[in-house]
Design a protein around this motif. Structure first.
Motif, PDB file in Angstrom:
ATOM      1  N   LEU A  39      -0.244   1.728   7.253  1.00  0.00           N
ATOM      2  CA  LEU A  39       0.926   0.935   6.877  1.00  0.00           C
ATOM      3  C   LEU A  39       0.802   0.396   5.457  1.00  0.00           C
ATOM      4  O   LEU A  39       1.735   0.471   4.664  1.00  0.00           O
ATOM      5  CB  LEU A  39       1.118  -0.219   7.865  1.00  0.00           C
ATOM      6  CG  LEU A  39       2.318  -1.120   7.631  1.00  0.00           C
ATOM      7  CD1 LEU A  39       3.618  -0.353   7.818  1.00  0.00           C
ATOM      8  CD2 LEU A  39       2.262  -2.311   8.583  1.00  0.00           C
ATOM      9  N   ARG A  40      -0.371  -0.103   5.124  1.00  0.00           N
ATOM     10  CA  ARG A  40      -0.594  -0.671   3.794  1.00  0.00           C
ATOM     11  C   ARG A  40      -0.460   0.402   2.713  1.00  0.00           C
ATOM     12  O   ARG A  40       0.296   0.243   1.761  1.00  0.00           O
ATOM     13  CB  ARG A  40      -1.988  -1.328   3.731  1.00  0.00           C
ATOM     14  CG  ARG A  40      -2.217  -2.100   2.441  1.00  0.00           C
ATOM     15  CD  ARG A  40      -3.691  -2.298   2.145  1.00  0.00           C
ATOM     16  NE  ARG A  40      -4.450  -1.057   2.111  1.00  0.00           N
ATOM     17  CZ  ARG A  40      -4.396  -0.146   1.135  1.00  0.00           C
ATOM     18  NH1 ARG A  40      -3.595  -0.316   0.101  1.00  0.00           N
ATOM     19  NH2 ARG A  40      -5.133   0.939   1.182  1.00  0.00           N
ATOM     20  N   SER A  41      -1.169   1.511   2.877  1.00  0.00           N
ATOM     21  CA  SER A  41      -1.135   2.535   1.824  1.00  0.00           C
ATOM     22  C   SER A  41       0.191   3.287   1.794  1.00  0.00           C
ATOM     23  O   SER A  41       0.717   3.577   0.716  1.00  0.00           O
ATOM     24  CB  SER A  41      -2.305   3.518   1.977  1.00  0.00           C
ATOM     25  OG  SER A  41      -2.192   4.279   3.158  1.00  0.00           O
ATOM     26  N   GLY A  42       0.748   3.588   2.954  1.00  0.00           N
ATOM     27  CA  GLY A  42       1.989   4.364   3.017  1.00  0.00           C
ATOM     28  C   GLY A  42       3.196   3.651   2.455  1.00  0.00           C
ATOM     29  O   GLY A  42       4.082   4.280   1.879  1.00  0.00           O
ATOM     30  N   THR A  43       3.240   2.338   2.608  1.00  0.00           N
ATOM     31  CA  THR A  43       4.358   1.583   2.036  1.00  0.00           C
ATOM     32  C   THR A  43       4.109   1.224   0.575  1.00  0.00           C
ATOM     33  O   THR A  43       5.049   0.990  -0.179  1.00  0.00           O
ATOM     34  CB  THR A  43       4.644   0.303   2.852  1.00  0.00           C
ATOM     35  OG1 THR A  43       3.459  -0.488   2.916  1.00  0.00           O
ATOM     36  CG2 THR A  43       5.113   0.650   4.262  1.00  0.00           C
ATOM     37  N   SER A  44       2.859   1.223   0.178  1.00  0.00           N
ATOM     38  CA  SER A  44       2.509   0.900  -1.206  1.00  0.00           C
ATOM     39  C   SER A  44       2.981   1.974  -2.190  1.00  0.00           C
ATOM     40  O   SER A  44       3.257   1.670  -3.348  1.00  0.00           O
ATOM     41  CB  SER A  44       0.999   0.710  -1.322  1.00  0.00           C
ATOM     42  OG  SER A  44       0.639   0.354  -2.623  1.00  0.00           O
ATOM     43  N   VAL A  45       3.090   3.198  -1.716  1.00  0.00           N
ATOM     44  CA  VAL A  45       3.561   4.282  -2.586  1.00  0.00           C
ATOM     45  C   VAL A  45       4.926   3.914  -3.169  1.00  0.00           C
ATOM     46  O   VAL A  45       5.127   3.900  -4.383  1.00  0.00           O
ATOM     47  CB  VAL A  45       3.640   5.624  -1.820  1.00  0.00           C
ATOM     48  CG1 VAL A  45       4.226   6.717  -2.715  1.00  0.00           C
ATOM     49  CG2 VAL A  45       2.283   6.035  -1.285  1.00  0.00           C
ATOM     50  N   GLY A  46       5.864   3.594  -2.302  1.00  0.00           N
ATOM     51  CA  GLY A  46       7.215   3.244  -2.741  1.00  0.00           C
ATOM     52  C   GLY A  46       7.283   1.935  -3.496  1.00  0.00           C
ATOM     53  O   GLY A  46       8.048   1.794  -4.459  1.00  0.00           O
TER      54      GLY A  46
END
Length: 118
Positions: A39-46
């Motif tokens: 959740l942390r890394s996947g949303t950080s992309v955007g």
């Protein structure tokens, strides 16, 4: 959101899919540790793409895009790990991994273009 900004829209939709996947992992599989990392890394992309769009210099823009790339690489790792540890089956992970690979290709292209103009 600008209609023509492909990375902005794709990274947002990817983050939304990540949120839904993580919710499913917690609710259905009882998995809380790996899903939190995802959740942390996947949303950080955007989130970093949004910061890049608002950058005040080319250097700041490139830095934020590099961070997005690194977060996408990390997300790819967590998705593979969830698949290989049997939290996700092949069908569940295939689409997410494909989308993550597509983001990585777009981010790589942006970074190459940015380096050429600096």
């Amino acid at each position: 959101m600008k209609a023509g900004n492909v990375i902005q829209s794709k990274s947002y939709l990817f983050a939304l899919r990540i949120v839904r996947l993580c919710r499913w992992l917690v609710d259905e599989k009882g998995e809380k540790i790996l899903s939190k990392q995802l959740l942390r890394s996947g949303t950080s992309v955007g989130a970093n793409i949004e910061e890049a769009i608002g950058a005040q210099s080319k250097k700041e823009f490139a830095t934020k895009v590099r961070i997005s790339y690194k977060e996408a690489r990390e997300t790819y790792f967590w998705l593979r790990l969830l698949k290989d540890s049997d939290y996700l089956n092949v069908e569940q992970s295939r689409s997410m991994l494909k989308d993550c690979e597509e983001l990585l290709k777009i981010l790589t292209s942006i970074l190459k273009t940015t380096q050429l103009t600096n």
